[in-house]
Design a protein around this motif. Structure first.
Motif, short mmCIF file in Angstrom:
data_model
loop_
_atom_site.label_atom_id
_atom_site.label_comp_id
_atom_site.label_asym_id
_atom_site.label_seq_id
_atom_site.Cartn_x
_atom_site.Cartn_y
_atom_site.Cartn_z
N ASN B 199 0.83 -1.21 0.00
CA ASN B 199 0.00 0.00 0.00
C ASN B 199 0.87 1.26 0.00
O ASN B 199 0.58 2.23 -0.70
CB ASN B 199 -0.91 0.02 1.23
N ASN B 200 1.93 1.21 0.80
CA ASN B 200 2.80 2.38 0.86
C ASN B 200 3.53 2.61 -0.45
O ASN B 200 3.71 3.74 -0.89
CB ASN B 200 3.80 2.23 2.00
N LYS B 202 2.45 1.85 -3.35
CA LYS B 202 1.47 2.40 -4.29
C LYS B 202 1.28 3.91 -4.04
O LYS B 202 1.27 4.71 -4.99
CB LYS B 202 0.14 1.66 -4.13
N LEU B 203 1.19 4.23 -2.76
CA LEU B 203 1.01 5.64 -2.39
C LEU B 203 2.23 6.47 -2.79
O LEU B 203 2.10 7.58 -3.33
CB LEU B 203 0.77 5.73 -0.87
N ILE B 204 3.42 5.91 -2.58
CA ILE B 204 4.66 6.64 -2.96
C ILE B 204 4.66 6.86 -4.48
O ILE B 204 4.96 7.95 -4.96
CB ILE B 204 5.92 5.86 -2.51
N ASP B 206 2.12 7.08 -6.48
CA ASP B 206 1.13 8.12 -6.83
C ASP B 206 1.71 9.51 -6.58
O ASP B 206 1.57 10.42 -7.40
CB ASP B 206 -0.14 7.94 -5.98
N VAL B 207 2.38 9.63 -5.43
CA VAL B 207 2.96 10.94 -5.09
C VAL B 207 4.11 11.27 -6.05
O VAL B 207 4.25 12.41 -6.50
CB VAL B 207 3.41 10.98 -3.61
N ARG B 210 2.75 12.70 -9.14
CA ARG B 210 2.29 14.06 -8.91
C ARG B 210 3.48 15.04 -8.87
O ARG B 210 3.44 16.11 -9.50
CB ARG B 210 1.52 14.09 -7.58
N ILE B 211 4.52 14.66 -8.18
CA ILE B 211 5.68 15.55 -8.05
C ILE B 211 6.39 15.69 -9.42
O ILE B 211 6.82 16.78 -9.80
CB ILE B 211 6.68 15.02 -6.99
N GLU B 214 4.63 18.19 -11.43
CA GLU B 214 4.98 19.54 -10.97
C GLU B 214 6.36 19.93 -11.49
O GLU B 214 6.59 21.07 -11.90
CB GLU B 214 4.96 19.61 -9.44
N ILE B 533 12.76 16.32 -3.66
CA ILE B 533 11.67 15.49 -3.08
C ILE B 533 11.68 14.11 -3.74
O ILE B 533 11.58 13.07 -3.08
CB ILE B 533 10.29 16.18 -3.27
N TYR B 536 14.20 11.70 -2.42
CA TYR B 536 13.79 11.05 -1.16
C TYR B 536 12.72 9.98 -1.42
O TYR B 536 12.76 8.89 -0.85
CB TYR B 536 13.27 12.10 -0.17
N LEU B 537 11.80 10.34 -2.32
CA LEU B 537 10.71 9.39 -2.58
C LEU B 537 11.23 8.12 -3.24
O LEU B 537 10.81 7.01 -2.88
CB LEU B 537 9.63 10.04 -3.46
N LEU B 540 13.04 6.06 -0.72
CA LEU B 540 12.09 5.39 0.17
C LEU B 540 11.40 4.22 -0.55
O LEU B 540 11.23 3.13 0.01
CB LEU B 540 11.05 6.40 0.66
#
Lengths: 65, 717
Positions: B199-200, B202-204, B206-207, B210-211, B214, B533, B536-537, B540
């Motif tokens: 789950n994490n 997947k969330l990473i 997604d972020v 997004r980043i 940007e 960012i 780091y992502l 992680l």
């Protein structure tokens, strides 16, 4: 101990192996951010994936300058 | 976690109040088919999760459409209009830091005298789940309904993993299908933190997307080739959308495929049950006809026993007496023959024969003294007297001889029967032995047949309870549904394959586009916050992926080892049977039972397959407890139906030894004795099973129904 705390510890164990120039303390914060939002996602039915992404994104801009 | 007390009231087969205490270690609930074991399992599950298991449907929530299924039929039947009935299950649960009372209840009122089995004739007065406990300050906390449910899920026993800790034997294949690696992979995910990692990740991701978006926005302003940058940016965003949409389709198709596989497996089970039902019916008919034949044979023997057998029985043991008699007859015959040869007239030696005396009278001369005499003389008179006496005596002797002759003839006749009679008597013993042997054999066969017939009838009843009486009628329909779903499975698999290929292609293309975009030179060299960012992502994300993979590998190694430890402990009791070892394929996650010499071409039988699954499930739960430093109460209903008696007991022994608390509901530890199922208490004591309960039906003496009988729990050890 809560599940999230166990995962935090488990993931942080691997931080020492990172070769890149990364602030480990900062990475800990990023990790916690994801874990708490992820837990909220599973527990709070009204909290959506989009909410989680938005909140994490905003927070990331705050903590990683 | 320990469940220490249970109170069940008017729940399914349990009428009024049933209270019992549970201990640490193994709590064994034994009950024959239909006694109320699955209902007890339902009681535990309903209390925790407000759901009930229904064969072929799985776990269903209890709501206004089906709430009567919770209630005891006898209690419902006895209720008058306006009567109020409560059904509840209350469990006392002790964890490492708290003691909880968990109570689920429904109270209903009968609103009319119509059909008591229909929900519309009852009104729910109140219902709900309550979790009560003392907090750190000693204050009593009562959580209700959703809050209580969430608390149980988070703090006491997470529902997601409960299916591996509280399960019914018949759902074993759904939990672990050894030929379908996905079920094992899912199980590992559920019992570990792998799913949290997924789950994490997947969330990473997604972020990150997004980043990156940007970042592209900012880079666009600083690019030396805006057209190309825009073109590639659009391409990347299009690809990301396509990947997302494709992934959505993949997920949906996977869900569809899982449902179809479940349907196929359910129909397959039903078809197997139908085939088994038909087979059982044939077996039953065959056994009944065989039993009828045996009864006839026994009846025939019984008749023989009262006729021929009783006659022969009287003669049994008379051979010595007869031999004595025959000896006497022989003696008589010998005497008779000797007497005949030595003295043909039979006259005493002092009496001359009448012919001799007559000749003296005729010649008027005494042959003894040589004197002559006249008729009328003294000599004549004396000889005449002698003649008359001798003639009379001879007549007397002749008559006596006739009798002796007749007697001798009879003796001869009797003696002629000697061999036949003695042979017959000597054979009576053999006859009696053979008779009793045959009688015994037939009775043993009768007993065996009755037992077999009873088992088959029980199996037929169980199948009828599961599918209804008209199960064979639906065979054709089920078969066509089965074939349709098989085709569907093939079709969806082919779609999935194409979608996965497309996903691979899209991701590859996206990677190249991103690379191309990064290669477009920038006006000025500067580091964007997004790049930092992303650093780091990505770091992680790599850690999560690495931890997930390592954890997964570690867990599989541990589960495999533990499963083999359990398998060894169980199978070592049968040293002459091929055992094997459990191997988990690290690529496909399929589970195999291979020979100890690593020959994996074996075709394991049903017992071995079930044993393999149970070893895997137990190993997973034990590893999960160790991994999460938790101990959950292990509850299982009818897990050992396909195992032999010894293996079953060893399996329970392992549960007893390994789990802090386990609750096992089973019909498998009965022995058939004196025409009924009995519990072999001595053998249970041998295994140190110290908390054994018997579940039995009370109420009506015969023709038991749900509304005239109820389940009772009695502690027997």
């Amino acid at each position: 101990m809560e599940i999230e705390e166990r995962i935090i510890l488990e993931i942080e164990k691997s931080f020492e192996e990172i070769q890149e120039e990364i602030d480990k303390e900062l990475l800990k914060k990023v990790n916690k951010l994801f874990i708490y939002k992820s837990v909220k996602l599973t527990e709070d039915k009204e909290f959506s994936n989009r909410d989680a992404i938005n909140q994490i994104e905003n927070k990331l801009y705050d903590i990683i300058k | 976690m320990i469940i220490s007390k249970a109170r069940i009231k008017n729940f399914q087969s349990y009428y009024e109040i049933t209270d019992f205490n549970l201990e640490k270690g193994l709590n064994l609930f034994l009950g024959p088919i239909g006694a109320g074991k699955s209902k007890l399992f339902n009681a535990f599950y309903w209390c925790f999760y407000d759901e009930m298991y229904k064969t072929d449907y799985g776990w269903l929530p209890v709501d206004s459409r089906n709430f009567l299924s919770i209630f005891n039929k006898k209690a419902l039947l006895e209720a008058d209009v306006n009567d109020i009935i409560e059904s509840c299950v209350e469990l006392t649960v002790i964890t490492e830091d708290k003691t909880y009372s968990i109570k689920n209840q429904i109270t209903i009122k009968r609103i009319n005298s119509e059909d008591y089995t229909s929900e519309k004739n009852w009104k729910i007065l109140n219902n709900g789940l309550i979790v009560s406990f003392d907090n750190e300050d000693g204050n009593r906390i009562n959580l209700e309904n959703l809050e209580a449910k969430n608390y149980i899920d988070k703090k006491i026993l997470p529902k997601q993993i409960s299916k591996y800790i509280w399960f019914q034997g018949e759902t074993l294949n759904e939990l672990i299908d050894i030929k379908n690696g996905t079920t094992f992979k899912n199980a590992i995910n559920y019992i570990s933190y792998i799913e949290y990692y997924e789950n994490n990740i997947k969330l990473i991701n997604d972020v990150i997307r997004r980043i990156e978006k940007e970042l592209r926005k900012k880079q666009r302003k600083n690019t030396l080739n805006e057209n190309e940058f825009n073109r590639l940016s659009h391409e990347i965003e299009r690809l990301e959308r396509e990947i997302e949409s494709n992934q959505y389709q993949i997920d949906n198709k996977k869900i569809e495929l899982t449902k179809i596989k479940k349907t196929i497996s359910d129909i397959d089970k039903r078809l197997n049950d139908i085939n088994e039902y038909i087979d059982l019916k044939h077996k039953k008919e065959k056994l009944e006809s065989e039993l009828k034949h045996v009864f006839e044979k026994i009846e025939e023997l019984d008749k023989n026993k009262s006729n021929e057998f009783s006659k022969k029985w009287i003669l049994y043991g008379t051979n010595k007496l007869l031999e004595k008699g025959y000896k006497k007859l022989n003696k008589f015959q010998k005497w008779y023959e000797e007497n005949q040869n030595n003295n043909p007239t039979g006259l005493p030696y002092d009496i001359p024969s009448p012919a001799y005396l007559k000749e003296m009278l005729d010649k008027k001369e005494c042959f003894v003294c040589g004197n002559k005499f006249n008729e009328g003389s003294e000599h004549y008179r004396i000889i005449k007297e002698r003649l008359d006496y001798a003639t009379g005596k001879l007549e007397e002797i002749k008559n006596k001889n006739k009798e002796l002759l007749s007697l001798n003839n009879k003796v001869t006749a009797l003696l002629s029967t000697k061999n036949i009679l003695l042979n017959t008597i000597n054979n009576i013993e053999e006859y009696i032995k053979t008779f009793f042997q045959k009688y015994k054999e037939l009775n043993e066969r009768k007993k065996r047949l009755i037992e077999e017939l009873k088992n088959i009838k029980d199996e037929i009843t169980a199948l009828q309870e599961k599918h209804g009486n008209k199960m064979t009628d639906s065979f054709t329909n089920e078969k066509s549904k089965y074939n349709y779903n098989l085709d569907e499975k093939e079709r969806i698999n082919s779609i999935l394959k194409n979608l996965n290929n497309e996903q691979f292609r899209l991701e590859n293309e996206l990677m190249h586009k991103k690379k191309d975009l990064n290669n477009i030179p920038q006006n000025t060299s500067k580091e964007y916050q997004e790049e930092k960012i992303l650093k780091y992502l990505l770091a992680l994300k790599n850690i999560y992926e690495k931890t997930r993979d390592e954890e997964f590998k570690k867990l599989i190694d541990k589960v495999e080892k533990k499963a083999n430890d359990i398998l060894y402990k169980i199978t070592r009791a049968n040293p002459n049977v091929i055992t094997g070892k459990i191997v988990i394929d690290r690529d496909t996650f399929k589970i195999k039972l291979v020979d100890l010499d690593d020959n994996d071409n074996r075709d394991p039988n049903t017992g071995h397959t079930v044993l393999t699954k149970m070893c895997i499930i137990n190993a997973m739960v034990l590893i999960s407890n160790e991994y999460k430093n938790k101990s959950y109460s292990f509850i299982t209903d009818a897990p050992t139906s396909d195992l032999d008696d010894g293996t079953t007991k060893l399996y329970y022994k392992i549960i007893n030894d390994e789990f802090e608390q386990s609750i096992v509901l089973t019909k498998d530890l009965f022995v058939y004795k004196n025409n009924k199922n009995e519990i072999d208490i001595d053998s249970l004591k041998q295994f140190n099973f110290n908390n054994v309960f018997l579940i039995k039906k009370e109420g009506a003496n015969e023709n038991l129904t749900e509304s005239n009988s109820y389940s009772k729990i009695e502690k027997i050890i």
